[in-house]
Design an enzyme around this catalytic site. Structure first.
Site, mmCIF file in Angstrom:
data_model
loop_
_atom_site.group_PDB
_atom_site.id
_atom_site.type_symbol
_atom_site.label_atom_id
_atom_site.label_comp_id
_atom_site.label_asym_id
_atom_site.label_seq_id
_atom_site.Cartn_x
_atom_site.Cartn_y
_atom_site.Cartn_z
ATOM 1 N N GLU A 1 106.377 -6.956 58.966
ATOM 2 C CA GLU A 1 107.641 -6.555 58.341
ATOM 3 C C GLU A 1 107.386 -6.436 56.848
ATOM 4 O O GLU A 1 106.944 -7.394 56.217
ATOM 5 C CB GLU A 1 108.733 -7.586 58.620
ATOM 6 C CG GLU A 1 110.066 -7.215 58.009
ATOM 7 C CD GLU A 1 110.980 -8.411 57.852
ATOM 8 O OE1 GLU A 1 111.586 -8.536 56.766
ATOM 9 O OE2 GLU A 1 111.069 -9.213 58.790
ATOM 10 N N CYS B 1 115.002 -9.205 52.910
ATOM 11 C CA CYS B 1 114.447 -7.943 53.396
ATOM 12 C C CYS B 1 115.547 -6.956 53.755
ATOM 13 O O CYS B 1 115.290 -5.760 53.893
ATOM 14 C CB CYS B 1 113.548 -8.199 54.594
ATOM 15 S SG CYS B 1 114.231 -9.351 55.790
#
Length: 536
Positions: free
Chosen positions: A277, A314
């Site tokens: 990620e 994020c």
């Protein structure tokens, strides 16, 4: 008679600065690092010495040795192990909060919630193991009478890949770290784990690593089921990913770090999957009807999401794409006022704060500065920033399409919905995309939704992307560069599938069949038999 006593609760004074390899504490021999209290700039004790190639070799060897007996444990045994880790984290909540707050500058309430999220993830995967559908059991019974050719008895289930390397994230010292979602899902799948702890919160990592080690001993798991190392990504991290005994990787971090690991894993004689990620700017689309209904309210709520945790998520909303007009002006005015009134808060590390400041300076020379938070005397603080540009300038600039890790966002003004579509077509893959719409916006939203399905892993309506629910339906992933593999998720029960692969068993004698696909369904799980889901 000797009465066994419970181990004394851990305190921050118990920290040793050591790594853990298969249950044994090991002192590193490399460069020593200290955690830094972002709110004061003070170095925290103890020092944590980085590990070496020999430590990687020892941890990988222990994981490989543990793999056979660990994968042979029953679902119930692994569920009890994961639950034991969760119990230990909950019991150590106070000391975890104390140390994590000191190492990250995040508020105690946020860390307290993160302890609960981490233990909750572990219990979620314990429930997944007990429910059983993760096995992917499929049975096509033999049909010897079929013509022109008989059908063999074919059965399928999923098996673990092998030892997994997990890289702790900087921004979640617990939920995406040593016992976070990558570790929990890999352990649930039957894979031993070697964690590279993050230098930003080594003390928190040590406390969690010791809790996992205690749970391993108490539940009878093989010692090599878990190890934890400290070291630089380009050195120890790459050595870990390229060790032939490691069979998969879980990573949360920067695009440069993630892509470096992907390249290293792909260059191995035996390439392995890397579930990384990395980078996402999470576009927000306030449509005309929603802006007309409450542009100021949307602007203020947007800033609340943007500045949460100094923007170090994020899923931080780093881009707003909307049709120009008076209602968008009202949104920008309210957002600008909220940015100006926001209080700068510490970022996780001096390096992250410096990178944020440099990225904002670069944007300042490319886009219009709409608002900034006040200057602050505190070290490593994040001054929230709001920028504006038009769609043509956005499409012509690589700089404006880059992620800024922190409380910074860009408003892109479009001439019409057609240009909104043009901008959407050009943006990179994202973890999230958010649409704000009322009934009158649904025709526009429908067209936008069709585009965003190809751009993002999670699409929200009338909410904000910060905050990821841990459950069965969640997707925390998306097309590159948000992740390296858009077919998976790093949050939620589906994450277990990253560390499993299917195996078919053809005409295997009944007494040799694994329990999930054995005659009589001894585990009482849902199985697809001749195409139909059944527990019979």
């Amino acid at each position: 008679m000797t009465i066994a006593q419970e181990p004394a609760p851990l305190t921050t004074q118990d920290l040793t600065g050591e790594m853990i390899i298969a249950g044994v504490r090991v002192a590193g021999s490399g460069d020593a690092v200290h955690a830094i209290d972002p709110s004061t700039g003070q170095r925290l004790l103890p020092a944590y010495a980085h590990g070496s190639a020999a430590d990687v070799d020892a941890a990988a060897a222990a994981a490989a040795e543990a793999f056979g007996p660990y994968r042979a444990t029953t679902s119930e045994q692994r569920a009890l192990f994961l639950s034991a880790v969760a119990d230990k984290l909950d019991a150590a909540r106070d000391v975890l909060v104390e140390r994590a707050v000191a190492e990250t500058g995040l508020p105690a309430a946020r860390i307290t919630g993160e302890v609960g999220r981490t233990s909750g993830q572990l219990r979620l995967f314990a429930s997944v193991l007990r429910e059983g559908s993760w096995n992917g059991a499929r049975i096509d019974p033999a049909r010897p009478e079929r013509t022109p050719l008989p059908r063999a008895d074919i059965r399928q289930r999923k098996v673990p890949l092998g030892p997994v390397a997990v890289f702790g994230a900087s921004n979640f010292p617990l939920a995406f770290s040593v016992a976070g979602g990558d570790t929990a899902s890999a352990l649930a799948a039957g894979c031993p784990v070697v964690v590279k702890a993050h230098d930003a919160h080594p003390g928190t990592s040590e406390l969690v690593g010791r809790a996992i080690t205690e749970a391993i001993a108490e539940t009878g798991m093989p010692a090599g089921t878990f190890s934890m190392l400290y070291g630089r990504g380009p050195d120890l991290g790459v050595a870990l990913v390229t060790d032939p005994r490691i069979k998969a990787v879980g990573f949360t971090g920067s695009r440069s770090g993630g892509t470096a690991l992907v390249r290293a894993a792909a260059a191995r004689p035996e390439p392995i999957p890397v579930y990384a990620e990395m980078s996402s700017i999470n576009p927000v689309y306030p449509l005309a009807g929603a802006l007309s209904a409450d542009a100021p309210g949307l602007g203020r709520a947007f800033v609340g999401s943007l500045t949460m945790g100094s923007g170090q998520f994020c899923t931080n909303p780093g881009l707003v794409i909307a049709v120009d007009g008076p209602d968008l002006d009202a949104f920008v005015a309210a957002a600008s006022e909220a940015i100006g009134a926001s209080e700068p808060t510490p970022m996780l590390t001096p390096g992250i704060a410096a990178n944020y400041a440099a990225a904002v300076d670069e944007f300042t020379g490319t886009a219009e500065v709409l608002a900034r938070a006040d200057e602050t005397q505190g070290p490593h603080a994040c001054r929230a920033a709001l920028f504006g540009t038009d769609a043509d300038s956005f499409l012509a600039s690589e700089t404006l399409q880059q992620e800024i890790f922190g409380s910074s966002s860009l408003i892109v003004r479009c001439r019409d919905l057609a240009q909104v579509a043009d901008v959407t077509a050009r943006i990179e893959g994202q973890l999230t995309a958010t649409i704000h719409a009322v009934d009158s916006d649904h025709d526009a939203a429908r067209e936008l939704l069709e585009m965003l399905e190809l751009k993002a892993g999670r699409i929200l309506f009338n909410g904000w992307p910060t905050g990821v629910e841990v459950g069965h339906a969640m997707v925390h992933g998306g097309p590159y560069p948000s992740t390296s593999d858009s077919r998976t998720t790093s949050v939620g029960s589906l994450a277990i599938e990253r560390f499993l692969r299917p195996v078919a068993y053809q005409d295997v004698p009944a007494e040799l069949l694994p329990a999930p696909i054995a005659q009589g369904n001894p585990d009482n799980i849902w199985r697809r038999v001749d195409g139909e889901l059944t527990r019979d």
